[in-house]
Motif scaffolding. Structure first.
Motif, PDB file in Angstrom:
ATOM      1  N   ILE A  66      -5.592  17.402  -6.334  1.00  0.00           N
ATOM      2  CA  ILE A  66      -5.167  16.184  -5.946  1.00  0.00           C
ATOM      3  C   ILE A  66      -5.362  15.902  -4.520  1.00  0.00           C
ATOM      4  O   ILE A  66      -4.910  16.444  -3.751  1.00  0.00           O
ATOM      5  CB  ILE A  66      -3.727  15.824  -6.469  1.00  0.00           C
ATOM      6  N   LEU A  67      -6.319  14.986  -4.331  1.00  0.00           N
ATOM      7  CA  LEU A  67      -6.589  14.864  -2.929  1.00  0.00           C
ATOM      8  C   LEU A  67      -6.047  13.234  -2.442  1.00  0.00           C
ATOM      9  O   LEU A  67      -6.482  12.383  -3.060  1.00  0.00           O
ATOM     10  CB  LEU A  67      -8.262  14.729  -2.827  1.00  0.00           C
ATOM     11  N   VAL A  68      -5.536  13.209  -1.525  1.00  0.00           N
ATOM     12  CA  VAL A  68      -5.077  11.876  -0.713  1.00  0.00           C
ATOM     13  C   VAL A  68      -5.821  11.724   0.685  1.00  0.00           C
ATOM     14  O   VAL A  68      -5.349  12.398   1.568  1.00  0.00           O
ATOM     15  CB  VAL A  68      -3.625  11.636  -0.877  1.00  0.00           C
ATOM     16  N   ASN A  69      -6.650  10.903   0.704  1.00  0.00           N
ATOM     17  CA  ASN A  69      -7.099  10.528   1.914  1.00  0.00           C
ATOM     18  C   ASN A  69      -6.225   9.786   3.017  1.00  0.00           C
ATOM     19  O   ASN A  69      -5.271   9.107   2.227  1.00  0.00           O
ATOM     20  CB  ASN A  69      -8.529   9.860   1.662  1.00  0.00           C
ATOM     21  N   ALA A  70      -6.619   9.615   4.148  1.00  0.00           N
ATOM     22  CA  ALA A  70      -5.791   8.739   5.137  1.00  0.00           C
ATOM     23  C   ALA A  70      -6.248   7.321   5.179  1.00  0.00           C
ATOM     24  O   ALA A  70      -7.436   7.110   4.925  1.00  0.00           O
ATOM     25  CB  ALA A  70      -5.988   9.293   6.553  1.00  0.00           C
ATOM     26  N   LEU A  71      -5.442   6.336   5.391  1.00  0.00           N
ATOM     27  CA  LEU A  71      -5.812   5.042   5.595  1.00  0.00           C
ATOM     28  C   LEU A  71      -6.272   4.678   6.897  1.00  0.00           C
ATOM     29  O   LEU A  71      -6.144   5.726   7.980  1.00  0.00           O
ATOM     30  CB  LEU A  71      -4.509   4.217   5.514  1.00  0.00           C
ATOM     31  N   TYR A  92       0.902   7.150   5.769  1.00  0.00           N
ATOM     32  CA  TYR A  92      -0.779   7.235   5.976  1.00  0.00           C
ATOM     33  C   TYR A  92      -1.660   7.285   4.803  1.00  0.00           C
ATOM     34  O   TYR A  92      -2.772   7.279   4.970  1.00  0.00           O
ATOM     35  CB  TYR A  92      -1.216   8.160   7.112  1.00  0.00           C
ATOM     36  N   GLY A  93      -1.075   7.831   3.563  1.00  0.00           N
ATOM     37  CA  GLY A  93      -1.870   8.120   2.605  1.00  0.00           C
ATOM     38  C   GLY A  93      -2.288   6.808   1.883  1.00  0.00           C
ATOM     39  O   GLY A  93      -1.591   5.867   1.728  1.00  0.00           O
ATOM     40  N   ASP A  94      -3.728   7.113   1.376  1.00  0.00           N
ATOM     41  CA  ASP A  94      -4.024   6.016   0.537  1.00  0.00           C
ATOM     42  C   ASP A  94      -3.672   6.082  -0.850  1.00  0.00           C
ATOM     43  O   ASP A  94      -4.463   6.748  -1.774  1.00  0.00           O
ATOM     44  CB  ASP A  94      -5.865   6.079   0.626  1.00  0.00           C
ATOM     45  N   LYS A 112       0.653  -1.145   0.039  1.00  0.00           N
ATOM     46  CA  LYS A 112      -0.066   0.167   0.024  1.00  0.00           C
ATOM     47  C   LYS A 112       1.150   1.290   0.096  1.00  0.00           C
ATOM     48  O   LYS A 112       0.160   2.350  -0.038  1.00  0.00           O
ATOM     49  CB  LYS A 112      -1.111  -0.125   1.324  1.00  0.00           C
ATOM     50  N   THR A 113       2.125   1.218   0.124  1.00  0.00           N
ATOM     51  CA  THR A 113       3.078   2.255   0.299  1.00  0.00           C
ATOM     52  C   THR A 113       4.238   2.308  -0.861  1.00  0.00           C
ATOM     53  O   THR A 113       5.052   2.889  -0.585  1.00  0.00           O
ATOM     54  CB  THR A 113       3.545   2.398   1.696  1.00  0.00           C
ATOM     55  N   THR A 114       4.073   1.311  -1.655  1.00  0.00           N
ATOM     56  CA  THR A 114       5.310   1.407  -2.895  1.00  0.00           C
ATOM     57  C   THR A 114       4.261   1.924  -4.262  1.00  0.00           C
ATOM     58  O   THR A 114       3.402   1.264  -4.520  1.00  0.00           O
ATOM     59  CB  THR A 114       5.635   0.021  -3.015  1.00  0.00           C
TER      60      THR A 114
END
Length: 265
Positions: free
Chosen positions: A225-230, A183-185, A26-28
């Motif tokens: 550009i919106l990146v929601n939190a996990l 923590y970004g999705d 999820k972070t790569t």
């Protein structure tokens, strides 16, 4: 009884450490999930050129054999070496107003809404030749967007960004903003894009190599550009199994101490 509670709490801490940590998948960025060796990445190019919208900032330059004749069309702020690139563009550029017009010296208001850069160049060249210059002047006009401006929100460097290039990928835009936090999705990055008829929300998975084939891989001016939190961020336990286990051990120690105190009362 105490041993039973302790055993249950240890199991709970272990469960949290394995279930709540954020997987490296999820972070790569841009993983080749098909695992094809030495594959050639074909980046999807935007087939349709960008069409100018209200609020866009244009840079227009006019050149001719006699530069004195075109002096009124070109920026006067170039002499100020202390001004930043963005300041020069802001003061010397041509902003598209709410009616889709720009104000050009001598020509007055010129409508550019929905035009491409090439179409605007051809239109200004034609108007100048009809109203001001002759063919012998060897007129040369350049029209460019004054950088690609976009906004980032959420688990990414927040704020307004600008990149002075003709084409910008979302990977470049993310890197320019400082990258997505742990923590970004990254699997569900939203792009809120402006259109003449309103806004649309598009999604792109930046963990998948197929993102390079998406029609939204290249950003456009005024994109958000919106990146929601996990969900793991809301839990507040940490991002790795070790961090979560340490948090669990701390909670376990507190609960065990509390049970001991109450059992002695």
């Amino acid at each position: 009884m105490l041993k039973r509670y302790t055993f249950i709490l240890i199991l709970l801490a272990a469960f949290l450490s394995f279930s709540s940590c954020i997987s490296t998948k999820k972070t790569t960025y841009l993983q080749d999930k098909e695992k094809t060796m030495d594959s050639i990445i074909q980046v999807h190019q935007l087939k349709k050129p960008y069409r100018i919208q209200t609020g866009d900032l244009l840079s227009i330059r006019v050149k001719a054999l006699d530069q004195e004749l075109v002096g009124m069309f070109n920026p006067v702020g170039e002499a100020n070496n202390n001004a930043t690139t963005e300041e020069k563009v802001y003061f010397d550029g041509f902003t598209v107003d709410e009616h889709g017009n720009i104000r050009v010296p001598t020509l007055g208001e010129v409508n550019v809404l929905g035009y491409t850069e090439r179409e605007i160049r051809e239109k200004i060249e034609q108007l100048l030749l009809e109203n001001y210059f002759k063919e012998e002047a060897n007129l040369f006009v350049t029209v460019k967007l004054a950088g690609i401006r976009y906004t980032t929100l959420g688990e990414i460097g927040t704020g307004s960004q600008v990149i002075y290039k003709e084409k910008v990928t979302i990977m470049e835009a993310v890197a320019n903003a400082g990258g997505i936090s742990e923590y970004g999705d990254m699997e569900n990055v939203k792009i809120i894009r402006q259109y003449p008829y309103g806004e649309e929300i598009h999604k792109i998975d930046l963990t998948n190599i197929d993102a390079t084939k998406s029609e939204y891989y290249y950003i456009q001016p005024n994109d958000l550009i919106l990146v929601n939190a996990l969900p793991q961020k809301a839990l507040g336990l940490g991002t790795t199994g070790l961090e979560i286990f340490r948090t669990g051990v701390t909670i376990l120690s507190f609960v065990t101490t509390t049970i001991l105190l109450f059992s002695r009362i």
